[in-house]
Design an enzyme around this catalytic site. Structure first.
Site, PDB file in Angstrom:
ATOM      1  N   ASP A  89       0.073   6.169  -5.170  1.00 42.23           N
ATOM      2  CA  ASP A  89      -0.017   7.122  -4.061  1.00 42.23           C
ATOM      3  C   ASP A  89       1.230   7.999  -4.092  1.00 42.23           C
ATOM      4  O   ASP A  89       2.333   7.527  -3.800  1.00 42.23           O
ATOM      5  CB  ASP A  89      -0.104   6.394  -2.719  1.00 42.23           C
ATOM      6  CG  ASP A  89      -1.397   5.621  -2.528  1.00 42.23           C
ATOM      7  OD1 ASP A  89      -2.132   5.425  -3.521  1.00 42.23           O
ATOM      8  OD2 ASP A  89      -1.658   5.198  -1.379  1.00 42.23           O
ATOM      9  N   LYS A 151      -4.907  11.818   0.557  1.00 36.30           N
ATOM     10  CA  LYS A 151      -4.500  10.841   1.570  1.00 36.30           C
ATOM     11  C   LYS A 151      -3.743  11.559   2.684  1.00 36.30           C
ATOM     12  O   LYS A 151      -2.956  12.464   2.418  1.00 36.30           O
ATOM     13  CB  LYS A 151      -3.620   9.776   0.902  1.00 36.30           C
ATOM     14  CG  LYS A 151      -3.004   8.729   1.836  1.00 36.30           C
ATOM     15  CD  LYS A 151      -2.177   7.730   1.028  1.00 36.30           C
ATOM     16  CE  LYS A 151      -1.363   6.805   1.910  1.00 36.30           C
ATOM     17  NZ  LYS A 151      -0.524   5.876   1.131  1.00 36.30           N
ATOM     18  N   LYS A 180      -8.341   8.996   1.737  1.00 38.99           N
ATOM     19  CA  LYS A 180      -7.682   7.828   2.331  1.00 38.99           C
ATOM     20  C   LYS A 180      -6.983   8.222   3.627  1.00 38.99           C
ATOM     21  O   LYS A 180      -6.218   9.178   3.668  1.00 38.99           O
ATOM     22  CB  LYS A 180      -6.664   7.229   1.351  1.00 38.99           C
ATOM     23  CG  LYS A 180      -5.900   6.019   1.917  1.00 38.99           C
ATOM     24  CD  LYS A 180      -4.978   5.403   0.884  1.00 38.99           C
ATOM     25  CE  LYS A 180      -4.088   4.320   1.470  1.00 38.99           C
ATOM     26  NZ  LYS A 180      -3.193   3.695   0.471  1.00 38.99           N
TER      27      LYS A 180
END
Length: 218
Positions: A89, A151, A180
């Site tokens: 991430d 995300k 996400k």
């Protein structure tokens, strides 16, 4: 009911100890969560703890500000994957996005994507710091760079996930890219609302509380 494989069971606080990380890994295996999300220092340790399980190892890169060099982000990602990370991430260069230096943002994501090899890449756009126009652009650049997910948040800025942001992100990237939600997800009602809005993964440290309350309907 919320499926346990929706969740990245997360421990990213600065004062997390090995014992804390071990507890999170044991919980993730017991509940069959999708992944454990840790800072890159802990990836080798977590790889040993999760060996033989179906729980993935997720780590963060350029965290939490995103304002370091592209070379530094790419190297951190490469080392993390070599150490056993299955998912990365990364935080975008938020300042560059706001400056409309879109080539910088795109190349930053592309470099980390290349460094990830076969590991999945999620791009943290830090929605709380962006206008809707900037959120859309960040998602478009992430998609152009062949990232696997966008995300919402690091969980370390001014706010976390919002339902409206998930809807906007899902509309922008389409049905084939992951979205996400992370930051401030503490109860099953909010978790369900985010999934209904289009989230395909949830990152939270309150995972057990959410899953148990959903399972037992409390």
């Amino acid at each position: 009911m919320l499926a346990t494989k929706l969740f990245d069971h997360t421990i990213l606080k600065a004062d997390a100890t090995k014992e804390d990380v071990k507890k999170v890994c044991e919980e993730a295996m017991a509940y069959s969560f999708c992944s454990v999300c840790v800072n890159s220092y802990y990836v080798p340790y977590v790889a040993g703890l999760l060996h033989g399980s179906d729980v993935k190892i997720c780590t963060v890169v350029g965290f939490p500000l995103g304002a370091m060099s592209t070379r530094a982000k790419a190297l951190e990602a490469k080392i993390a994957v070599m150490d056993g990370a299955d998912e990365v991430d990364m935080v975008i260069n938020i300042g560059a996005l706001k400056d409309k230096d879109y080539d910088v943002v795109l190349e930053d994501i592309k470099a980390v994507k290349e460094a990830c090899g076969n590991a999945l890449l999620k791009v943290i756009i830090e929605t709380c710091l962006l206008t809707d126009e900037e959120k859309i652009k960040a998602c478009e650049l992430s998609k152009e760079a062949n990232a696997d997910f966008v995300k919402t948040s690091t969980g370390f800025s001014t706010a976390g996930a919002k339902v409206d942001d998930i809807k906007l992100m899902r509309e922008t990237v389409g049905k084939d890219m992951g979205v996400k939600a992370s930051g401030g997800i503490h109860d099953k009602e909010f978790a369900n609302a985010l999934v209904e809005a289009g989230a395909s993964r949830l990152g939270t440290s309150a995972t057990i509380k959410i899953v148990e309350s959903a399972f037992y309907d409390v």
